[in-house]
Structure formats: C-alpha cells, structure tokens
Design a protein around this motif. Structure first.
Motif, PDB file in Angstrom:
ATOM      1  N   TRP A   7       5.126   6.566  -4.127  1.00 45.38           N
ATOM      2  CA  TRP A   7       3.977   5.820  -2.516  1.00 45.38           C
ATOM      3  C   TRP A   7       4.726   6.392  -1.651  1.00 45.38           C
ATOM      4  O   TRP A   7       4.688   6.493  -0.136  1.00 45.38           O
ATOM      5  CB  TRP A   7       3.065   4.359  -2.463  1.00 45.38           C
ATOM      6  CG  TRP A   7       2.618   3.478  -1.397  1.00 45.38           C
ATOM      7  CD1 TRP A   7       1.603   4.889  -0.297  1.00 45.38           C
ATOM      8  CD2 TRP A   7       3.144   2.778  -0.249  1.00 45.38           C
ATOM      9  NE1 TRP A   7       1.150   3.997   0.170  1.00 45.38           N
ATOM     10  CE2 TRP A   7       1.693   2.431   0.418  1.00 45.38           C
ATOM     11  CE3 TRP A   7       3.802   2.089  -0.644  1.00 45.38           C
ATOM     12  CZ2 TRP A   7       1.271   2.092   1.761  1.00 45.38           C
ATOM     13  CZ3 TRP A   7       3.880   1.088   0.563  1.00 45.38           C
ATOM     14  CH2 TRP A   7       2.688   0.884   1.128  1.00 45.38           C
TER      15      TRP A   7
ATOM     16  N   GLN B 204       0.477   3.176  -4.092  1.00 38.69           N
ATOM     17  CA  GLN B 204      -0.046   2.246  -3.322  1.00 38.69           C
ATOM     18  C   GLN B 204      -1.067   1.213  -4.261  1.00 38.69           C
ATOM     19  O   GLN B 204      -0.687   0.304  -4.670  1.00 38.69           O
ATOM     20  CB  GLN B 204      -0.120   1.510  -1.410  1.00 38.69           C
ATOM     21  CG  GLN B 204      -0.366   0.757  -1.695  1.00 38.69           C
ATOM     22  CD  GLN B 204      -1.061  -0.152  -0.262  1.00 38.69           C
ATOM     23  OE1 GLN B 204      -1.472   0.846   0.110  1.00 38.69           O
ATOM     24  NE2 GLN B 204      -0.169  -0.941   0.704  1.00 38.69           N
TER      25      GLN B 204
ATOM     26  N   ARG C  72       7.116  -0.104   4.642  1.00 37.15           N
ATOM     27  CA  ARG C  72       6.490   0.435   3.166  1.00 37.15           C
ATOM     28  C   ARG C  72       8.487   0.588   2.655  1.00 37.15           C
ATOM     29  O   ARG C  72       8.493  -0.287   1.549  1.00 37.15           O
ATOM     30  CB  ARG C  72       6.432   2.384   3.827  1.00 37.15           C
ATOM     31  CG  ARG C  72       4.709   2.029   3.724  1.00 37.15           C
ATOM     32  CD  ARG C  72       4.143   3.326   3.838  1.00 37.15           C
ATOM     33  NE  ARG C  72       3.916   3.967   4.040  1.00 37.15           N
ATOM     34  CZ  ARG C  72       2.423   5.059   4.607  1.00 37.15           C
ATOM     35  NH1 ARG C  72       3.384   5.842   3.686  1.00 37.15           N
ATOM     36  NH2 ARG C  72       1.108   5.226   4.236  1.00 37.15           N
TER      37      ARG C  72
ATOM     38  N   THR D 135       0.365   0.079  -7.558  1.00 34.97           N
ATOM     39  CA  THR D 135       1.638  -0.646  -7.146  1.00 34.97           C
ATOM     40  C   THR D 135       0.542  -2.374  -7.560  1.00 34.97           C
ATOM     41  O   THR D 135       1.597  -3.287  -8.070  1.00 34.97           O
ATOM     42  CB  THR D 135       2.566  -0.454  -6.098  1.00 34.97           C
ATOM     43  OG1 THR D 135       2.916   0.163  -6.372  1.00 34.97           O
ATOM     44  CG2 THR D 135       3.531  -1.616  -6.365  1.00 34.97           C
TER      45      THR D 135
ATOM     46  N   TRP E 175       2.514  -7.020   1.576  1.00 38.13           N
ATOM     47  CA  TRP E 175       2.054  -5.893   2.274  1.00 38.13           C
ATOM     48  C   TRP E 175       1.670  -6.012   3.182  1.00 38.13           C
ATOM     49  O   TRP E 175       1.580  -4.817   4.624  1.00 38.13           O
ATOM     50  CB  TRP E 175       0.576  -5.466   1.073  1.00 38.13           C
ATOM     51  CG  TRP E 175       0.775  -5.664  -0.194  1.00 38.13           C
ATOM     52  CD1 TRP E 175       1.029  -6.089  -1.978  1.00 38.13           C
ATOM     53  CD2 TRP E 175       1.055  -4.676  -0.920  1.00 38.13           C
ATOM     54  NE1 TRP E 175       1.645  -6.245  -2.618  1.00 38.13           N
ATOM     55  CE2 TRP E 175       1.716  -4.900  -1.962  1.00 38.13           C
ATOM     56  CE3 TRP E 175       2.073  -3.124  -0.054  1.00 38.13           C
ATOM     57  CZ2 TRP E 175       2.341  -4.000  -3.198  1.00 38.13           C
ATOM     58  CZ3 TRP E 175       3.083  -2.713  -1.288  1.00 38.13           C
ATOM     59  CH2 TRP E 175       2.697  -2.293  -2.764  1.00 38.13           C
TER      60      TRP E 175
ATOM     61  N   LEU F 168       9.031  -2.164  -0.602  1.00 36.78           N
ATOM     62  CA  LEU F 168       9.861  -1.383  -1.593  1.00 36.78           C
ATOM     63  C   LEU F 168      11.289  -1.646  -1.982  1.00 36.78           C
ATOM     64  O   LEU F 168      11.279  -2.433  -3.215  1.00 36.78           O
ATOM     65  CB  LEU F 168      10.047   0.526  -1.296  1.00 36.78           C
ATOM     66  CG  LEU F 168      10.908   1.133  -2.549  1.00 36.78           C
ATOM     67  CD1 LEU F 168       9.689   0.980  -3.412  1.00 36.78           C
ATOM     68  CD2 LEU F 168      11.152   2.787  -2.277  1.00 36.78           C
TER      69      LEU F 168
ATOM     70  N   GLU G 206       5.533   2.633  -6.740  1.00 38.85           N
ATOM     71  CA  GLU G 206       5.885   2.201  -5.049  1.00 38.85           C
ATOM     72  C   GLU G 206       7.125   2.842  -4.517  1.00 38.85           C
ATOM     73  O   GLU G 206       6.456   3.224  -3.270  1.00 38.85           O
ATOM     74  CB  GLU G 206       6.813   0.592  -4.627  1.00 38.85           C
ATOM     75  CG  GLU G 206       6.520   0.446  -3.444  1.00 38.85           C
ATOM     76  CD  GLU G 206       6.458  -0.959  -2.821  1.00 38.85           C
ATOM     77  OE1 GLU G 206       6.005  -1.976  -1.857  1.00 38.85           O
ATOM     78  OE2 GLU G 206       6.567  -2.099  -3.965  1.00 38.85           O
TER      79      GLU G 206
ATOM     80  N   THR H 124      10.345  -4.715  -3.858  1.00 42.44           N
ATOM     81  CA  THR H 124       9.940  -4.837  -5.602  1.00 42.44           C
ATOM     82  C   THR H 124      11.315  -3.991  -5.781  1.00 42.44           C
ATOM     83  O   THR H 124      11.741  -5.069  -7.781  1.00 42.44           O
ATOM     84  CB  THR H 124       9.337  -3.449  -5.318  1.00 42.44           C
ATOM     85  OG1 THR H 124       8.145  -3.799  -4.313  1.00 42.44           O
ATOM     86  CG2 THR H 124       9.001  -2.946  -6.826  1.00 42.44           C
TER      87      THR H 124
END
Length: 517
Positions: free
Chosen positions: A41, A50, A124, A53, A119, A128, A38, A131
């Motif tokens: 990405w 992506q 973005r 991921t 998502w 991240l 990610e 994550t």
C-alpha cells in the motif's frame, strides 16, 4: 499420592499450553502478512492494500488479545504448580522470561495500540514502521520464550552449586545462543508463518467460491500463497535442523521418535511406518527407507545413532554414577565442611540428575536395589508409540501443506486459481491443518523430554509443588472451562468478522456493508 500430583500438574500445564498455542501461531504468521500488505500500500498507494491491512489486522487483533489472555497464566504456574522447579533453576530460567516481558511484550503491546488507533494520526510510512515494529516485537517475544524452553531441552551455560543447592548460570550467552533454542525458534516461527498464510488463503478461497469481494480476495490469496509456500519450505528445512539438534542433545527422544530399538550400522534407516511393541522393546513390523535417518540425525554416513537398548544401558551406568553424587550431596547438606563428600560430589556431579531419578523408587538413594536402578534407566526413554505416531502425523501434515501451497502458488502465477473450485475448496477445508501440526509438534517436543523438566538435570517428579489432588482437580477444571469459553469467544468473533469480510470496515466499497454497519 505424589504420582497423581505429578500427573495432574503435568496435565494442567499441558492443557493450558496447548490451548495457548492455538492462538500463538496465527499471531506470529499474520503480523508479517500485515507488513507485506501495508508495504505494498505504501509503495503503490492502491487503496485495496490498505483495506486488506485493516481487515486482516482486525482478525489479527482478536487473536492477539486471546493469546495474551491465555499466555499470562502459564508463567504463573511455574510458581503455583512447579515451585521446586522455580527454586532449583529460577536464576537461569527466569532471565529470558524477564527479558521477554521487559523488551518484547511491552514493544508489541505498545505497537499494536498504535497500529489500530494510528491510522488517522500517523503518516503512511510512520504507520508502516509501527507495523514492522509490532512484527519484530511479536517475534522477539517468541525468541525469548523459546530460549527458555530450549534451555530446558539442552541445559547449557549452567552448573549445580552445592552451596546454594541450586543450578546457577555460568554463561548468559551460552544460554542465548544454545543451538537447540535457536533451531526451535526458527522452526516454531516458521510454523506460525504457515498458520497465518493458511488462515488468509482459506478465508480468501471462501470469498472466491462465493463470488464475493473478488479483487480483494484475489490479492489476499496471491500474497498468502507465496508467503505460505516459502514458509512451509522453511519449516521442512528447519525441521531437518531441529532433528539434527535433537540427535546431538536428546538421543533418547530421537530413538523414541523413530522406534529405533537397537543401534544400526551407519547410516541408519528411517522407519516410514512401524508397529512398536513397548513391552517387548521391539517393532512387530516396519517399513524402512535406507540411510535417511542417519543423514537426518548425524549429517554423515559413518556416525551411528544409538538405539533404545543401548541408551538404556548407558543411562543405567549414569544412574549408578549419579547415585554416588546424591549420597555425597546429602552428606554435604548435613555438614557443608565435609571435604570428602565435596570431592565425591565433584567427581560424580555430571550425573547428579540421573541419580535423582532413583527418588521415584526410594527415599534413600544409597539403598537403591539393582531392580530400582533398572527401572529408573528404563524411565529415561519416553513411551515410544505416542512419540512415533505424533512425529509422523506432524510430517504428513507438513507435506500435505507443502503440496497445497505449491498448487496455490502455481495457479496464482498462472492466474487460473479463480477457475479452480476444487483447489479453492481444498484450501478452505485445509484451514485446521497447521494448528494440528503445531499441536502434535509440541507433543513431540515436550512429551519427548520426559522424565525430565530440565533434560538430564531435574526429574519432573521432583519439580512439583506440594499441592493436594483436590486443588489440582479444581484448578484444572477451572482452566479448561475458562479457556474453552475464551476459545468459543475467539471462534465466534473470527467467524462473524470473516463472514462479514472487508465490508466490516464500512468503507462502502465491499459487499455486506449493511450488516457491517
């Protein structure tokens, strides 16, 4: 019989722990691979990262759910099967487990929900961050659990109180920064990283062998090869650190791992292979490498590593000393104001756990015979053959994976891995290796602690609950049956989605889209 209750309780916990650890390493490793994918990405904006991921995250989620399901029941066993253990050391052992639940488990559980459902709701960078926090939570969970396990291996920061008749914590920070726990944590999570990397590498190799989703598979392969090579190097380096910590805190375990029956002149040699004779307390034959064991176990060329004969002799003396502590403790139970008994207990308290080993042979420790003391002293060293061969299997598997990841990384850098079907097939067939290494590694760690639940403090025999054999047989059968069903569900889902590949995302960019939709 008590012996059968102890054996069945140990077998049940071992079975549930080994089942659980089929899921844990993949969770630990996959989550950081998701962070890497990610991150690329977010930095590049390339859609394929992506998709990587999301696809690998789907397999991660399946495994995470099964890992949680099998893990929760393990903690309940401390109350159901090991009630006296929980009573005796619960104030210490329960602290890191409580912190794990309050801090790490809630963090990773919350973040994994945001990972899958965020998502289209998060930017973005926000996703991240989710994550990354999911990865941190997963590893914090492992940290606190391994701090608890490390204390079982090396019980620092605690002492016995005759007033409560239990172990009590004297320093929380000694428990947290226990060197055995820290070495165990970094070694265990590194093994998990290898497992995650092997999983991605093997499945990516399968796609490449079939010529499916080649660009997706190539990028996944490259990330897994680099991450896996770094991780397996870490496992080997940190395994050396773990071996050193064992040599410092559990000399009987180290001697059993090496089938070292007598103390050798420093630096001790390493038995590459040998044939241990348990009854004769010797090796029938061995192939030795000079100096290696001494350097691993002591980090010096002048410090000796004690052999099994010398360890048994030293432990016999501790059992005789501990016998006095047990007698004094029983006197204090009868009369808490007995000053002579208290002074006697304080003098011999350091060996109280060793004196408790005599409970296996006599209810009245004061009447233990020299033969009983000799038998208890021999019990302080685990069976050599299972330890010796489990350790060597673990090392052999680790070296095999080092060579595989080295080959994969080399061909990845050169860009030739897609033209090397032999290497791709080897990567595919090597998929089970990290799980095998993790399982035998836990056998070495946990079987090697016997006859103790808390090393040098509380014998396993005294830790169990008052359960019937029928109850234990029934619960063991239930656990094994239920966990086997869960394992079959995991394998079915993993194989199904791995076969579908990134087409299961339904984006229209990959093969197998019809089946996925």
């Amino acid at each position: 019989m008590l012996d059968e209750v102890v054996d069945l309780s140990r077998l049940q916990f071992a079975a549930t722990a080994l089942y659980h650890f089929l899921f844990v390493p993949l969770t630990l490793g996959m989550v950081w691979l998701l962070v890497i994918m990610e991150s690329v990405w977010v930095m590049t904006g390339r859609q394929v990262y992506q998709d990587m991921t999301r696809f690998w995250g789907k397999l991660f989620g399946i495994n995470f759910a099964l890992g949680v399901t099998t893990g929760i029941t393990m903690e309940f066993q401390f109350g159901t099967n090991w009630a006296y253990y929980s009573h005796y050391v619960g104030d210490i052992f329960g602290a890191p487990l409580a912190i794990e639940g309050l801090m790490a488990f809630f963090l990773e559980s919350t973040m994994i929900g945001l990972f899958f459902f965020g998502w289209d709701r998060l930017s973005r960078r926000q996703h991240l961050l989710v994550t990354v926090l999911m990865a941190i939570g997963t590893n914090l969970s492992a940290l606190w659990i391994l701090i608890a396990n490390g204390w079982m291996q090396n019980p620092v920061g605690a002492e016995f109180s005759y007033q409560t008749m239990r172990m009590e914590m004297t320093s929380f920070w000694d428990v947290v920064f226990n060197p055995v726990a820290q070495a165990k944590f970094v070694h265990t999570v590194s093994a998990g990283y290898v497992t995650g990397a092997m999983f991605v590498l093997s499945i990516s190799s399968w796609y490449l062998l079939r010529g499916r989703d080649v660009e997706f598979a190539k990028k996944s392969f490259r990330i897994a090869a680099a991450f896996g090579f770094a991780s397996v190097c870490s496992v080997i380096v940190l395994g050396d650190e773990s071996g050193y910590s064992v040599g410092e805190s559990q000399q009987a375990k180290l001697a059993a791992m090496e089938a070292m029956w007598h103390t050798e002149p420093a630096p001790a040699s390493f038995n590459l292979v040998a044939w241990p004779d348990e009854a004769g307390m010797k090796n029938d034959w061995s192939v030795e490498i000079p100096w290696v064991m001494g350097l691993i176990g002591t980090r010096s060329v002048s410090k000796e590593i004690p052999g099994i004969h010398e360890i048994v002799s030293a432990n016999r003396a501790r059992i005789v000393s501990g016998q006095q502590a047990v007698v004094a403790l029983e006197a204090l139970r009868a009369d808490r104001t007995d000053r002579a008994a208290l002074a006697r207990l304080e003098a011999y308290k350091a060996d109280l756990g060793f004196g408790l080993l005599l409970k296996k042979y006599t209810a009245n420790v004061a009447e233990a015979t020299p033969e009983m003391i000799d038998a208890a002293a021999r019990d302080t060293v685990p069976k050599v053959a299972p330890m010796f061969w489990s350790f060597r299997l673990m090392v052999a598997l680790g070296l095999s994976m080092l060579m595989l990841f080295g080959w994969a990384l080399w061909t990845s850098v050169r860009g030739t891995f897609t033209r090397s079907p032999r290497m791709l097939r080897l990567a595919l067939y090597s998929l089970p290796l990290p799980w095998m290494a993790c399982e035998v590694g836990w056998v070495v760690a946990e079987y090697g602690r016997q006859p103790w639940t808390i090393y040098g403090v509380l014998p396993t025999r005294l830790s169990v609950s008052a359960l019937s054999e029928a109850t234990l047989y029934g619960s063991l059968a239930g656990f094994v049956g239920f966990y086997t069903v869960l394992l079959c569900v995991e394998l079915y889902l993993m194989v199904r989605f791995a076969r579908q590949g990134p087409g299961s995302l339904g984006t229209g960019r990959y093969a197998n889209e019809v089946h996925a939709l």
